[in-house]
Write a protein that holds these residues in place. Structure first.
Motif, short mmCIF file in Angstrom:
data_model
loop_
_atom_site.label_atom_id
_atom_site.label_comp_id
_atom_site.label_asym_id
_atom_site.label_seq_id
_atom_site.Cartn_x
_atom_site.Cartn_y
_atom_site.Cartn_z
N ILE A 47 4.15 -6.25 0.85
CA ILE A 47 4.43 -5.27 -0.20
C ILE A 47 3.88 -3.88 0.13
N THR A 48 2.99 -3.79 1.09
CA THR A 48 2.46 -2.46 1.40
C THR A 48 3.39 -1.77 2.40
N LYS A 91 -4.10 -2.92 3.33
CA LYS A 91 -4.30 -2.35 1.99
C LYS A 91 -4.12 -0.85 2.06
N PRO A 92 -3.38 -0.28 1.10
CA PRO A 92 -3.20 1.17 1.15
C PRO A 92 -4.53 1.90 0.96
N ARG A 93 -4.61 3.10 1.53
CA ARG A 93 -5.78 3.93 1.32
C ARG A 93 -5.74 4.43 -0.11
N VAL A 94 -6.79 4.16 -0.85
CA VAL A 94 -6.81 4.58 -2.25
C VAL A 94 -6.84 6.11 -2.33
N PHE A 95 -6.22 6.67 -3.37
CA PHE A 95 -6.22 8.13 -3.55
C PHE A 95 -7.65 8.65 -3.51
N LYS A 141 -9.68 8.93 4.80
CA LYS A 141 -8.38 8.88 5.47
C LYS A 141 -8.48 8.09 6.77
N GLY A 173 -9.66 8.23 -1.12
CA GLY A 173 -10.47 7.40 -0.23
C GLY A 173 -10.47 8.00 1.17
N ASP A 200 -0.27 -8.23 4.70
CA ASP A 200 -0.64 -7.55 3.45
C ASP A 200 -2.15 -7.40 3.34
N LYS A 201 -2.84 -8.45 3.73
CA LYS A 201 -4.29 -8.45 3.58
C LYS A 201 -4.92 -7.35 4.42
#
Ligand code: SF4
Ligand code: SF4
Lengths: 437, 311
Positions: free
Chosen positions: B255-256, B303-307, B311, B309, B299-300
């Protein structure tokens, strides 16, 4: 100026047509006002008047009991009928009920402020604090607290939120069209107070007339009016700052961490008015709208006016109301009754029909990933929500649940109608409670 | 009125998108290519498609009844699985085969793991793989498209074995007047369906684009820059069908965004390796299934970089 924006977000129907072209109408003589002692984030005020007292417009009726709190003033002149607990948007709380004598007698303390250029930052912030100014965009955070960053966090930019990205609401739009000078003056006052060189006003491009009007009003001041792509949540603090300045607030941080203070345009216009007339925050504009309202309007009202009265001013309900929200449909709060006062942060009264109020049936998550690609905080709502449902809050925290800005985009977009934000909220609460321990 | 006001937590509006609409769109997108399959292979193809769809729906209703969960046959997801399976069968298979395949896809691969969204492999593809393993002869007997043609190998089969049969033209491959599974031959109509899904926001171009792109580039290099062969590899096998309609299966793909990139390129590489160096002429099914299996792992680690967070 190119169109600035952020990554993620959604395009809900604007639903602003009903009111965006309607000039603000005054409704300034309610029979009674019920002024809550808590209309803000922080400690409630202590009432400083008693049953039977005669109060005047602008007179202090509730005094802030701590730094994170905000004074409240009478919005009418008349007699205090009672000081008691009743329903408010913040729960069962103390209100000062005043019968309006209709004379609008102004309290002696209300005099125009001296030219702000002759005042120091400290003096300006003190005036704002005394006037009970809070964030009028929705959260109701006391403005003087925002304006008092610790010395190690120098501020160089003030961003005004004129995005009004919530569907249905048009009060900020009308405010910018009708009183642009108050917005500019307020912003100049804040820039002077914090000694800040950069001022931005961010406005979504579905309000071209507001962009034009504000640009004109700002000409020669150095203030930049920025057209933003129309997308929700364009007005969310972090997303707005990113769109205007290209800077990201660090995860877990505040705007002041990157030298920015954000204020809503209505808040700043009230500050402009405060310096012009000396009047504290006793009036505001809100949009009363939705299919459940007969004649939607943008109304200037006195703080403490019962919501019920505002609805009557709009010719009442259109059939049976199904849901009543204070604020917009994305972040507004559903109320159990219309028998509560409109407050400093009531930007909208939105009434749904029973049909619109029907709760969607959740079905199984199909893992479409739409919640992930729309989350403006770059989270994975599906994962946080799934862990929250398993009471596995450590895992939810690992997936950065605390960075959720509660914009609701994930729930909005989910084709399976999963209660994503609802469960993420639970996770946030549990994680914070655990941290406190 | 007071008591009748609904109180619930925000947001108070929802998009009009539903699972049902999404699955219906996928069905619509598949229909032109399926219809062409019927035109191409005759009425027997229609029988097979109908059998696999109906048995998929029946299997769904039955297993949901046994699992005592709401019966959701009307969400079109079983229709999609059945249709996809049917489109992935040769027209000559015995008529019980689509029924067995659909039952396996729905009962074992989908419902046994928790139903919609919980299958870790694409049900139609997993069923197809099971059928190929259990009934290899039936699953690899290719009927000629035109009544008078004798042989009927698939295009990729011809390329692989170096058979002494004329290789179909690129135009034939594009239009789909070639041998193969019922629904995989018309690259053009499948592309059309894929574009429709992208336009409707059901899928993004990321997975199919990168998958097909990887296959094209690798094949082009390995064949020593042979445009003709490369085009046939892209158009004539199951790549277009697989890339747009099966690799994009929500439940079994990452999903990412970053995860989807890895997943798509991975499928491309495996497909080319199987086609060029493996024992089979076609590698789309297995590469998708293989990457399905590692999707949760991808997916594990993506994980997207959180806003705000690092870079
Ligand atoms: S949007 Fe809804 S259905 Fe799609 S992945 Fe997120 S939770 Fe699942
Ligand atoms: S997880 Fe939070 S920030 Fe992300 S879309 Fe949902 S409500 Fe908005």
């Amino acid at each position: 100026m190119g169109l600035l924006t952020f990554k993620g977000g959604i395009h809900p129907p604007h639903a602003k047509k009903a009111t965006e072209h309607l000039p603000i109408v005054d409704f300034l003589d309610p029979k009674v006002v019920e002024i809550p002692m808590r209309q803000h984030i922080g400690a409630p005020c202590e009432p400083v008047v008693q049953k039977g007292d005669y109060v005047k417009v602008g007179q202090l009726v509730g005094s802030a009991s701590s730094f994170v709190s905000a004074n409240v003033h009478s919005s009418v002149s008349g007699t205090v009928l009672d000081v008691k607990k009743q329903d408010t948007a913040y729960g069962y709380d103390v209100v000062v009920i005043i019968e309006n004598d209709g004379l609008n007698e102004v309290h002696e303390s209300i005099v125009p402020q001296p030219d702000f250029n002759t005042l120091s930052g400290k003096e300006i912030i003190e005036i704002i604090k005394n006037a009970g100014i809070v964030g009028m965009g929705g959260a109701g955070f006391p403005t003087h607290v925002k304006l008092s960053p610790p010395p190690e966090k120098p501020i160089d930019t003030i961003v005004l939120n004129g995005a009004e990205c919530e569907p249905y609401l048009t009060c900020d739009h009308r405010l910018m069209l009708e009183t642009p000078d108050l917005v500019i003056k307020g912003l100049q006052i804040l820039m002077h107070a914090l000694n800040v060189p950069n001022g931005y006003i961010g406005i979504e491009n579905n309000k071209p007339d507001a962009i034009e009007t504000m640009t004109k009003a700002a000409s020669g001041t150095g203030i930049k009016v920025v057209g933003l792509r129309t997308k929700y949540p364009q007005g969310a603090e972090k997303q707005l700052i990113f769109a205007c300045t290209g800077k990201e607030i660090p995860s877990g941080g505040l705007p002041m961490d990157i030298g920015v203070v954000v204020n809503n345009v209505a808040t700043v216009a009230t500050i402009g008015n405060l310096f012009n007339t000396g009047m504290p925050l006793i009036e505001r504009i809100c949009t009363v709208t939705g299919k459940g309202i007969k004649t939607p309007k943008n109304i200037r009202f006195k703080v403490g006016t019962p919501v019920k009265t505002l609805i009557e001013f709009c010719d009442g309900y259109n059939g049976t109301p199904g849901k009543l929200l204070l604020g917009g449909p994305m972040m507004g709060v559903a109320q159990m009754t219309d028998n509560l006062p409109a407050m400093k942060n009531t930007s909208g009264v939105l009434v749904f029909t029973p049909e619109e109020a029907k709760l969607p049936e959740p079905s199984l998550c199909i893992r479409c990933g739409k919640c992930v690609s729309t989350c403006p905080a770059f989270l994975e709502p599906i994962q946080i929500s799934a862990y929250a449902l398993q009471n596995n809050y450590d895992k939810a925290s690992e997936y950065n649940a605390l960075d959720c800005i509660e914009c609701g985009s994930c729930s909005f977009v989910c084709p399976a109608n999963r209660p994503l934000l609802q469960t993420i909220r639970v996770a946030k609460r549990e994680i914070i409670a655990k941290k406190r321990k | 009125m007071e008591s009748r006001l609904t109180v619930s937590s925000s947001p108070h509006i929802r998009s009009t998108e539903t699972t049902q609409k999404i699955m219906r769109d996928v069905t619509i997108a598949l229909l032109p290519a399926a219809a062409f399959g019927v035109y191409n292979f005759g009425l027997r193809a229609l029988t097979i498609l109908v059998l696999s769809i109906v048995s998929a729906m029946a299997a769904e209703a039955l297993s949901q009844k046994i699992r005592k969960v709401p019966i959701t046959v009307d969400d079109f997801s079983a229709v999609v699985t059945g249709l996809l399976l049917g489109m992935n069968l040769p027209v000559s298979v015995p008529l019980w085969l689509p029924i067995v395949g659909s039952a396996f896809a729905i009962i074992i691969v989908k419902q046994a793991f928790g139903g919609l969204g919980h299958n870790f492999m694409n049900p139609a593809l997993a069923a197809r793989a099971m059928l190929v393993a259990s009934w290899p002869v039936e699953m690899t007997t290719w009927t000629a498209v035109k009544a008078d043609a004798v042989s009927s190998a698939t295009t990729l089969g011809i390329l692989k074995e170096g058979l002494n049969v004329p290789v179909p033209s690129i135009t034939d491959a594009l239009l789909g007047t070639i041998g193969g599974c019922i629904g995989e031959t018309s690259a053009l109509l499948l592309l059309l369906g894929g574009i429709y899904l992208i336009y409707r926001g059901v899928i993004s171009i990321r997975i199919p684009g990168l998958y097909i792109g990887t296959v094209a580039i690798l094949t082009f290099i390995i064949t020593g820059f042979d445009v003709q062969t490369t085009m046939l590899h892209v158009l004539a096998g199951g790549l277009i069908l697989g890339a747009f309609f099966m690799a994009t299966d929500y439940a079994s793909s990452p999903i990412t965004a970053k995860g989807q990139v890895i997943y798509a390129i991975g499928m491309g590489v495996i497909t080319v390796v199987i086609r060029m160096y493996g024992g089979y002429p076609e590698g789309v099914s297995y590469s998708i299934l293989l990457m399905n299996v590692v999707a949760p792992l991808i997916d594990k680690y993506t994980k997207p970089r959180v806003f705000g967070g690092a870079k």
